[in-house]
Design a protein around this motif. Sequence first.
Motif, PDB file in Angstrom:
ATOM      1  N   ASN A 113      39.312  48.113  31.138  1.00 12.62           N
ATOM      2  CA  ASN A 113      40.763  47.966  31.300  1.00 12.62           C
ATOM      3  C   ASN A 113      41.274  46.544  31.096  1.00 12.62           C
ATOM      4  O   ASN A 113      42.394  46.210  31.509  1.00 12.62           O
ATOM      5  N   SER A 114      40.468  45.708  30.443  1.00 10.47           N
ATOM      6  CA  SER A 114      40.881  44.360  30.068  1.00 10.47           C
ATOM      7  C   SER A 114      40.469  44.117  28.622  1.00 10.47           C
ATOM      8  O   SER A 114      39.641  44.847  28.059  1.00 10.47           O
ATOM      9  N   ALA A 115      41.028  43.082  28.018  1.00 16.01           N
ATOM     10  CA  ALA A 115      40.534  42.665  26.707  1.00 16.01           C
ATOM     11  C   ALA A 115      39.073  42.268  26.834  1.00 16.01           C
ATOM     12  O   ALA A 115      38.701  41.507  27.746  1.00 16.01           O
ATOM     13  N   GLY A 116      38.247  42.782  25.938  1.00 17.43           N
ATOM     14  CA  GLY A 116      36.845  42.409  25.967  1.00 17.43           C
ATOM     15  C   GLY A 116      36.655  40.935  25.644  1.00 17.43           C
ATOM     16  O   GLY A 116      37.589  40.241  25.225  1.00 17.43           O
ATOM     17  N   PRO A 117      35.440  40.404  25.802  1.00 13.36           N
ATOM     18  CA  PRO A 117      35.184  39.004  25.454  1.00 13.36           C
ATOM     19  C   PRO A 117      35.531  38.747  23.994  1.00 13.36           C
ATOM     20  O   PRO A 117      35.259  39.582  23.123  1.00 13.36           O
ATOM     21  N   PRO A 118      36.167  37.620  23.687  1.00 15.69           N
ATOM     22  CA  PRO A 118      36.492  37.325  22.288  1.00 15.69           C
ATOM     23  C   PRO A 118      35.238  37.301  21.426  1.00 15.69           C
ATOM     24  O   PRO A 118      34.216  36.736  21.834  1.00 15.69           O
ATOM     25  N   SER A 164      48.282  47.237  34.878  1.00 17.60           N
ATOM     26  CA  SER A 164      48.204  48.651  35.244  1.00 17.60           C
ATOM     27  C   SER A 164      47.392  48.833  36.520  1.00 17.60           C
ATOM     28  O   SER A 164      46.686  47.925  36.974  1.00 17.60           O
ATOM     29  N   PHE A 165      47.516  50.019  37.081  1.00 14.11           N
ATOM     30  CA  PHE A 165      46.656  50.426  38.180  1.00 14.11           C
ATOM     31  C   PHE A 165      45.304  50.826  37.590  1.00 14.11           C
ATOM     32  O   PHE A 165      45.201  51.848  36.900  1.00 14.11           O
ATOM     33  N   ALA A 166      44.281  50.041  37.821  1.00 11.39           N
ATOM     34  CA  ALA A 166      42.973  50.329  37.232  1.00 11.39           C
ATOM     35  C   ALA A 166      41.934  49.395  37.835  1.00 11.39           C
ATOM     36  O   ALA A 166      42.259  48.281  38.274  1.00 11.39           O
ATOM     37  N   ASP A 167      40.686  49.839  37.839  1.00  7.87           N
ATOM     38  CA  ASP A 167      39.579  48.963  38.213  1.00  7.87           C
ATOM     39  C   ASP A 167      39.274  48.026  37.054  1.00  7.87           C
ATOM     40  O   ASP A 167      39.336  48.406  35.883  1.00  7.87           O
ATOM     41  N   ARG A 168      38.939  46.788  37.384  1.00 10.52           N
ATOM     42  CA  ARG A 168      38.586  45.797  36.378  1.00 10.52           C
ATOM     43  C   ARG A 168      37.325  45.055  36.791  1.00 10.52           C
ATOM     44  O   ARG A 168      36.915  45.108  37.953  1.00 10.52           O
ATOM     45  N   ASP A 169      36.747  44.369  35.849  1.00 16.85           N
ATOM     46  CA  ASP A 169      35.516  43.626  36.092  1.00 16.85           C
ATOM     47  C   ASP A 169      35.852  42.325  36.807  1.00 16.85           C
ATOM     48  O   ASP A 169      35.771  41.236  36.245  1.00 16.85           O
ATOM     49  N   TRP A 170      36.253  42.474  38.069  1.00 21.06           N
ATOM     50  CA  TRP A 170      36.593  41.329  38.897  1.00 21.06           C
ATOM     51  C   TRP A 170      35.673  41.303  40.105  1.00 21.06           C
ATOM     52  O   TRP A 170      35.023  42.304  40.438  1.00 21.06           O
ATOM     53  N   SER A 171      35.649  40.174  40.798  1.00 17.42           N
ATOM     54  CA  SER A 171      34.706  40.033  41.900  1.00 17.42           C
ATOM     55  C   SER A 171      35.053  40.947  43.072  1.00 17.42           C
ATOM     56  O   SER A 171      34.188  41.603  43.634  1.00 17.42           O
ATOM     57  N   PHE A 172      36.344  40.987  43.441  1.00 23.08           N
ATOM     58  CA  PHE A 172      36.737  41.841  44.554  1.00 23.08           C
ATOM     59  C   PHE A 172      38.235  42.084  44.479  1.00 23.08           C
ATOM     60  O   PHE A 172      39.022  41.187  44.764  1.00 23.08           O
ATOM     61  N   SER A 173      38.619  43.298  44.111  1.00 25.95           N
ATOM     62  CA  SER A 173      40.045  43.615  43.991  1.00 25.95           C
ATOM     63  C   SER A 173      40.231  45.121  43.958  1.00 25.95           C
ATOM     64  O   SER A 173      39.358  45.851  43.473  1.00 25.95           O
ATOM     65  N   ASN A 220      46.599  44.041  39.756  1.00 27.78           N
ATOM     66  CA  ASN A 220      47.111  43.536  38.486  1.00 27.78           C
ATOM     67  C   ASN A 220      48.589  43.851  38.250  1.00 27.78           C
ATOM     68  O   ASN A 220      49.213  43.275  37.366  1.00 27.78           O
ATOM     69  N   VAL A 221      49.177  44.759  39.035  1.00 28.53           N
ATOM     70  CA  VAL A 221      50.560  45.156  38.792  1.00 28.53           C
ATOM     71  C   VAL A 221      51.508  44.149  39.444  1.00 28.53           C
ATOM     72  O   VAL A 221      51.133  43.378  40.323  1.00 28.53           O
ATOM     73  N   PHE A 222      52.770  44.161  38.992  1.00 27.55           N
ATOM     74  CA  PHE A 222      53.815  43.370  39.625  1.00 27.55           C
ATOM     75  C   PHE A 222      54.457  44.227  40.707  1.00 27.55           C
ATOM     76  O   PHE A 222      55.005  45.300  40.414  1.00 27.55           O
ATOM     77  N   GLY A 223      54.412  43.762  41.950  1.00 28.49           N
ATOM     78  CA  GLY A 223      54.971  44.547  43.033  1.00 28.49           C
ATOM     79  C   GLY A 223      55.215  43.713  44.268  1.00 28.49           C
ATOM     80  O   GLY A 223      55.143  42.474  44.256  1.00 28.49           O
ATOM     81  N   LEU A 224      55.475  44.397  45.390  1.00 26.52           N
ATOM     82  CA  LEU A 224      55.732  43.728  46.658  1.00 26.52           C
ATOM     83  C   LEU A 224      54.443  43.228  47.299  1.00 26.52           C
ATOM     84  O   LEU A 224      54.368  42.088  47.746  1.00 26.52           O
ATOM     85  N   GLU A 225      53.445  44.095  47.373  1.00 25.84           N
ATOM     86  CA  GLU A 225      52.223  43.766  48.107  1.00 25.84           C
ATOM     87  C   GLU A 225      50.997  44.304  47.370  1.00 25.84           C
ATOM     88  O   GLU A 225      50.232  45.089  47.921  1.00 25.84           O
ATOM     89  N   PRO A 226      50.803  43.899  46.111  1.00 27.15           N
ATOM     90  CA  PRO A 226      49.633  44.397  45.398  1.00 27.15           C
ATOM     91  C   PRO A 226      48.346  43.888  46.047  1.00 27.15           C
ATOM     92  O   PRO A 226      48.232  42.700  46.376  1.00 27.15           O
ATOM     93  N   HIS A 227      47.411  44.803  46.223  1.00 27.05           N
ATOM     94  CA  HIS A 227      46.076  44.543  46.778  1.00 27.05           C
ATOM     95  C   HIS A 227      46.099  44.081  48.226  1.00 27.05           C
ATOM     96  O   HIS A 227      45.508  44.705  49.095  1.00 27.05           O
TER      97      HIS A 227
END
Length: 630
Positions: A584-589, A340-349, A354-361
Amino acid sequence: MPNVRSLARLTELPLGAIRPRGWLADQLRLQADGQTGRLEDIWPDVGPDSAWLGGDGEGWERGPYYLDGLIPLAYLLDDADLSTRAQKWIEAVLVSQRDDGQFGPADDDWWPRMVMLKVLTQYADATGDQRVPPFLRSYFTFQARTLPGRPLHGWGRARGADNVLSVMWLYDRTGEEWLLDLGRLLLAQTHDWATFLTRDLPAGPAPAFRHLTHGVNVAMGLKTPAVAALLDDADDRDGGPGRRAEQTREMLANLMRLHGLVHGCFSGDEWLGGREPHHGVETCLVVELMFSLEHLVRILGDGTYADLLEQTAFNLLAASSDPRMLAHQYHQQANQVLVSFADRDWSFSGPDANVFGLEPHFGCCTANLHQGWPKFARSLWMRADDQTLAAVAYAPCQVDAELAGRPVRLDVRTSYPFDDVVEIGVGTAVAHEFALRLRIPGWCQEPALTVGSESIPVTPDEDGWVTVRRTWADGDVVRLGLPMRLRTVPRDDGAVGFRLGPLVLVHAVGEIWRPVPDHAGLAEWEITPRTFWNLGAWVDDPAGIDSWPVERRPVGPVPYDVDAAPVVVHGRGAPLRQWRMRDNSAGPPPAGPVSTRAPVMELRLLPYGSARLRVAELPTVTVTPEPDDD
């Protein structure tokens, strides 16, 4: 005079000597009909205004990246349309060289030219175009003259080993000693990846941009000591190639210890992200890691890197695009339960990474993804010597080579990795002696090998290979059985992953694909779940995971379609409602094993590459029955 001096254990076959067959040909055809074959028509950065074609458009890495996959794809498929598309770029590059040896757009950045050098060497391998060697010689003369005063910097300093590979390509064909000096100069100006990855690598998510913690740079830097081995003297007093091999093993082991994920790759979303399964892996990282692994196998001869190459290709590369290869992700997740279009706990994005597209990010992956499958197909087999072919990786293909001075054809018939039998038909006009060197994957405990009706003992050497040397006749058939047993991969806090041979298996979450309106390119999707994603695995099931049924089905024309997955394992698990989404992601197991009285459910495990919604790292559960009412 080819191969004047080379310390590499294996040698690539000419581009086009290996032809994909079966499911691999279908996969490459999907690529040709999808993102790669149509990119120039839908993405201006590689359109007719590209500065690499003489226009006033983008003139940095995107054109070279695109060609780095288009060239091998065109010649592997023998596709006239793709070859024509590629040829206009080649002609534009060849005529762009100036009197001083420099070429390409007006900027003076070393990095994008490193990619274009790889393009030209592949093109020359496929066509024998005699214009390429003098072109390279002129440019390398320019580099030798210019680098002392204008050394590698930025991206080029991180990726200098790629430049050296092209220098060594020319050296193997001319034997000119000054090229070795140029290679050493380039490596002296390249980051010291061996020291960084073994001694200085930090744990956890990188807090800010550095070239040394940029995931794609790390994937490319892993091959630097092996490339340096090509320039070592055979009697190097510091240990020569053996020392380089040990450095490489330590680099990869330390990287996986601090940043390794359950699927066997390391995190990089955009920077190194640690070990938690919500952290992403960039598509550029996937294809550059594969390229590094292909050369680690070639140079060092260690089959361990081929094991990881297969694992990366059959799982992460497949998952990076939709099944028909119309769109791709910038970052994929091991535990990916929402696209989905959403902020996630990533270093820089950005929110679209996260979406499937032509030129994501960002468009680097749009340009660079194309090299993955074609270079993998080209690397399936390599030459060990004039009388030996080595099977680096297994997939259906046809191989044409000359052994002991005579033409030989190998017809590799298999559905591997979705099945565990590889059959190799030998074609030769005249019976003669040569050798086949077959890789035995490290995960396979009970391999079986026959030639015709004769059983051959399988005792792999220290690098994981078994060599069959004999007088071969036309029609001989080699049958290699690689039994795949379901096995677990232990993770932090008691979590597990699952493997079946080279396949990473995942809990496949039901998928609802939502087209994005007014999208650019061929397609764009978000994907939402339609089934439980938060299941734990009951690995201490009294019957044992060996009892979980493994269902195999024919590989369809879309090999990684979730609805026609060639392998399904019917496991057992239980829902864990306390396991929730976070950012916006699965939490830690949850730390396990988790005691639960929830009802036992089927845990349907599919290949990682087939499931775009998936849980690859699962908590474990202990099922406690509900007490009787009486």
